[in-house]
Design an enzyme around this catalytic site. Structure first.
Site, short mmCIF file in Angstrom:
data_model
loop_
_atom_site.label_atom_id
_atom_site.label_comp_id
_atom_site.label_asym_id
_atom_site.label_seq_id
_atom_site.Cartn_x
_atom_site.Cartn_y
_atom_site.Cartn_z
N HIS A 177 39.32 39.18 42.49
CA HIS A 177 40.10 40.07 41.63
C HIS A 177 40.96 39.33 40.61
CE1 HIS A 177 42.33 43.68 40.59
NE2 HIS A 177 43.47 43.11 40.94
N GLU A 191 53.71 49.29 45.47
CA GLU A 191 52.49 48.62 45.93
C GLU A 191 52.88 47.63 47.02
OE1 GLU A 191 49.19 48.40 42.54
OE2 GLU A 191 51.08 47.68 41.81
N GLU A 230 46.31 35.43 32.40
CA GLU A 230 45.65 35.02 33.64
C GLU A 230 45.06 33.61 33.55
OE1 GLU A 230 43.30 38.14 35.37
OE2 GLU A 230 42.40 36.78 36.83
N LEU A 265 50.41 41.82 34.71
CA LEU A 265 50.62 42.40 33.38
C LEU A 265 52.00 42.00 32.87
CD1 LEU A 265 49.02 45.97 33.70
CD2 LEU A 265 48.05 43.89 32.71
N HIS A 289 40.88 41.18 46.17
CA HIS A 289 41.54 42.48 46.39
C HIS A 289 40.91 43.13 47.62
CE1 HIS A 289 43.19 46.46 45.64
NE2 HIS A 289 43.89 45.99 44.61
N ASP A 344 36.26 30.91 30.75
CA ASP A 344 35.97 30.06 29.58
C ASP A 344 37.16 29.18 29.17
OD1 ASP A 344 33.79 31.71 29.66
OD2 ASP A 344 33.88 32.31 27.57
N ARG A 363 48.62 41.08 49.81
CA ARG A 363 47.20 41.32 49.54
C ARG A 363 46.28 40.38 50.33
NH1 ARG A 363 46.09 42.32 43.30
NH2 ARG A 363 47.15 44.28 43.76
N LYS A 403 35.47 37.15 22.26
CA LYS A 403 34.02 36.98 22.39
C LYS A 403 33.32 38.32 22.57
CE LYS A 403 33.90 36.07 27.38
NZ LYS A 403 33.48 35.16 28.44
P1 FAD Z 1 42.09 39.54 29.78
O1 FAD Z 1 42.65 40.88 29.73
O2 FAD Z 1 41.02 39.28 30.75
O3 FAD Z 1 41.54 39.19 28.32
C1 FAD Z 1 40.79 38.02 28.07
C2 FAD Z 1 40.23 38.11 26.68
O4 FAD Z 1 39.70 36.83 26.31
C3 FAD Z 1 39.09 39.09 26.53
O5 FAD Z 1 39.25 39.78 25.31
C4 FAD Z 1 37.85 38.19 26.46
O6 FAD Z 1 36.79 38.78 25.75
C5 FAD Z 1 38.43 37.00 25.73
N1 FAD Z 1 37.69 35.74 25.93
C6 FAD Z 1 37.40 35.13 27.10
N2 FAD Z 1 36.74 33.98 26.87
C7 FAD Z 1 36.63 33.85 25.53
C8 FAD Z 1 36.04 32.89 24.67
N3 FAD Z 1 35.40 31.80 25.12
N4 FAD Z 1 36.12 33.07 23.33
C9 FAD Z 1 36.72 34.18 22.81
N5 FAD Z 1 37.27 35.14 23.59
C10 FAD Z 1 37.23 34.96 24.92
N6 FAD Z 1 47.34 43.42 37.00
C11 FAD Z 1 48.52 44.08 37.07
O7 FAD Z 1 49.57 43.49 36.83
N7 FAD Z 1 48.54 45.41 37.40
C12 FAD Z 1 47.41 46.11 37.67
O8 FAD Z 1 47.46 47.29 37.94
C13 FAD Z 1 46.17 45.43 37.63
N8 FAD Z 1 45.02 46.07 37.94
C14 FAD Z 1 43.84 45.43 37.76
C15 FAD Z 1 42.66 46.13 37.96
C16 FAD Z 1 41.44 45.52 37.72
C17 FAD Z 1 40.16 46.27 37.94
C18 FAD Z 1 41.40 44.16 37.26
C19 FAD Z 1 40.10 43.49 36.98
C20 FAD Z 1 42.58 43.45 37.09
C21 FAD Z 1 43.80 44.08 37.34
N9 FAD Z 1 45.00 43.40 37.15
C22 FAD Z 1 46.18 44.07 37.26
C23 FAD Z 1 45.01 42.03 36.64
C24 FAD Z 1 45.27 42.07 35.13
O9 FAD Z 1 44.59 43.14 34.56
C25 FAD Z 1 44.84 40.81 34.44
O10 FAD Z 1 45.32 39.69 35.12
C26 FAD Z 1 45.37 40.76 33.03
O11 FAD Z 1 45.05 41.94 32.36
C27 FAD Z 1 44.83 39.57 32.29
O12 FAD Z 1 45.14 39.71 30.93
P2 FAD Z 1 44.79 38.55 29.91
O13 FAD Z 1 45.24 39.04 28.58
O14 FAD Z 1 45.31 37.27 30.41
O15 FAD Z 1 43.21 38.44 29.98
C1 SIN Z 2 45.78 47.60 41.85
O1 SIN Z 2 45.99 48.60 41.18
O2 SIN Z 2 45.58 47.58 43.06
C2 SIN Z 2 45.73 46.30 41.15
C3 SIN Z 2 47.10 45.85 40.96
C4 SIN Z 2 47.09 44.41 40.62
O3 SIN Z 2 46.08 43.74 40.70
O4 SIN Z 2 48.18 43.94 40.27
#
Ligand code: FAD
Ligand code: SIN
Length: 545
Positions: free
Chosen positions: A346, A120, A370, A387, A238, A217, A285, A39
């Protein structure tokens, strides 16, 4: 209305969606092709902002073992982690990391070219790989985005939102309806395999580390499609988001900073974590979050502080270049000044219930990353396990799809057509709604009444306020913009979180009830579907009708 068909459709361009696209293209027979929809702009996601790193139980890390990682994950999960899920994901980490390296992902290495592992909270050893110091998500995401873009067999739609899953009355997913915000066009996409990789829900809360697109979504779509939702009350806050006045979308100060030795303290430098847990800054956490929040409430202050001055300055700046830069932009030198920090929403442990092949309870509908609830994280996610879960589950859904035949229908199904036609009904005249003030109201409700500490009265209040907010948003099906669709989804998920939190009469992991402060003797997952929700709230509200 445009119609199209693909052997597989992936929704979301975060790390889960990108890696799934690459693995599916590599291994699965796709006679009608592979489509990836996002999106946002390609690659914009929560993934891009991940800092600390990715858990990897690597054979070459002699201090570590899957037994140790499984044990740490289960301990943090507060009784709700599923052993098989934890074991599968842990045991596949070495393999997926080696595969990521082949796709061009670079993790930080020492002067001898060995992988560097950081630590961590609640991890008993150093097992977290990082990249670009504190830019792990961005570095993985960029490498995978490049590979997907170079791959001619993966078609990409940007600025395109999935707005409804095409579900037959026998609970089979036949495809997805999408909406392009720029052209205002709808498209009905038929596919035997729809994979939701739509990420989390942080935007449901006033303070969050998540970017604007994290509006739940995929979770709302799957719920509306009849899928089983699991552990919806479990939102991870967090403990250390940068608390700068006026900023509600908060920059993260990675847990890895505490992993390297930083201490939490009050404005006078007095450390307080030992009052809350003997593991102090490296407690799980949820524990650290509640400690920070309690200190803030007790002193009536908007933040506590993180003191990183005890870490060797050169190492601090080398490992955390982006945190260092962001803080400096706000007048804070992390090597010398206290960093103001406060909790923020978070990560979402709840979501669409799946097995380890990514299958949901709806045939043909898969969820990874997620948006899914595999049982890995239980009631409280261990840092950097997300991740890893994204990548292992993307790998396993590809493994599964290669074992089945992906047949697209020869013609448009009449049941589906009448479904889709409701979106092209010219008789429906809608006036645009400014959802920004409504989003703010929802975020305040969730933060104040369904946040870090909850009780019966606050959760009842949340439900009543959400119900009233719904009255300000008179949309039953079709919306006029992505913003409106997002708000519709936020309302659905907010309601589910508050309802499930009200129903869980105990404290466990990230779900803390001040009126039920202890854990129940037996840990049980909560499960909810649209049907059971309807039944359970029929007397209370007409929200889902
Ligand atoms: P996302 O990366 O959120 O991707 C979702 C995708 O779906 C996006 O492209 C979005 O545009 C798309 N989308 C959503 N709804 C729709 C729709 N209706 N139609 C079309 N597209 C849509 N985790 C770790 O393991 N280690 C870390 O160090 C860590 N640090 C973090 C730091 C921050 C600041 C944040 C916010 C999170 C962190 N996390 C970390 C958590 C981790 O980043 C996420 O849980 C993970 O990246 C989620 O990946 P994903 O591919 O499931 O979703
Ligand atoms: C962080 O770097 O503290 C985020 C790590 C995580 O959410 O897994």
């Amino acid at each position: 209305m445009k119609y199209s068909k693909y052997s597989t459709v992936i929704i979301g361009s975060g790390i889960a969606g990108l890696y799934a696209a690459l693995k599916i293209e590599q291994q699965v027979n796709l006679p009608d092709g592979l489509l990836l929809i996002t999106k946002s702009k390609f690659g914009e996601s929560n993934s891009r902002y991940a800092q600390g790193g990715m858990v990897a139980v690597m054979k070459e890390n002699k201090n570590d073992s899957t037994v140790s990682h499984i044990s740490d994950t289960i301990k943090a999960g507060a009784g709700l982690s599923e052993f098989n899920a934890v074991k599968y994901i842990s045991e596949h980490s070495d393999e997926v990391v080696k595969d990521l390296l082949k796709f061009g992902v670079e993790f930080d290495r020492d002067e001898n070219n060995n992988l560097c592992f950081t630590r961590e909270a609640a991890h008993s050893v150093r097992r977290i790989l990082h990249s670009g110091g504190d830019a792990t998500g961005k570095m993985i995401e960029q490498a995978l985005c490049r590979k997907v873009q170079e791959n001619e067999n993966i078609e990409i739609y940007e600025n395109t939102s999935a707005v409804e899953l095409l579900i037959k009355s026998n609970l089979e997913c036949k495809g997805v309806l999408v909406f392009n915000d720029q052209t205002q066009d709808y498209e009905a996409i038929y596919s035997p395999a729809v994979i939701l990789a739509t990420g989390g829900i942080g935007q449901l809360y006033k303070y969050t580390t998540n970017p604007a697109g994290a509006t739940g979504d995929g979770i709302a779509l799957a719920y509306n499609a009849g899928a089983i939702m699991q552990d919806m009350e479990f939102v991870q806050f967090h403990p250390t988001a940068l608390a700068i006045d006026g900023e509600e979308n908060r920059f993260l100060i990675s847990e890895a900073v505490r992993g390297e030795g930083a201490k939490l303290c009050d404005a006078d430098g007095v450390e307080f974590m030992s009052k809350y847990d003997e593991r102090k800054e490296l407690a799980p956490r949820d524990v650290v979050t509640r400690a920070n929040f309690s200190e803030m409430k007790k002193n009536n202050l908007p933040n506590v502080y993180l003191n990183a001055a005890c870490i060797d300055e050169k190492e601090l700046r080398r490992h955390f270049p982006n945190i260092s830069k962001k803080c400096l932009e706000n007048g804070i030198d992390i090597a010398h000044d206290f960093i103001p920090v406060a909790p923020a929403a978070h990560y979402y442990m709840g979501g669409i219930k799946t097995n380890l092949r990514g299958e949901t309870s709806v045939n043909g509908l898969y969820a990874i990353g997620e948006a899914a609830s595999t049982g890995l994280h239980g009631g409280n996610r261990l840092a950097s396990n997300s991740l890893l879960e994204c990548v292992v589950c993307a790998y396993s859904v590809a493994e599964y799809l290669k074992s089945i035949e992906l047949k697209t229908p020869k013609q448009i199904d009449s049941e589906m057509k009448s479904h889709i036609d409701r979106y092209s009904d010219e008789d429906i005249i809608l006036e645009e709604i400014d959802v920004n003030p409504l989003k703010k109201k929802l975020q305040n409700i969730m933060w104040n009444y369904a946040g870090i500490f909850r009780d019966e009265s606050s959760l009842q209040t949340a439900l009543i306020k959400l119900k009233n907010l719904k009255k300000e948003f008179p949309r039953n099906l079709k919306c006029l913009s992505t913003d409106e669709y997002e708000f519709r989804n936020m309302l659905t998920v907010a309601f589910l979180i508050a309802k499930c939190a009200l129903d869980r009469k105990e404290s466990r992991g990230a779900h803390y009830r001040t009126d039920y402060p202890s854990e129940a003797d037996i840990a049980v997952h909560s499960c909810i579907t649209k049907d059971t929700m309807k039944k359970s709230i029929e007397q209370e509200t007409d929200f889902v009708k």
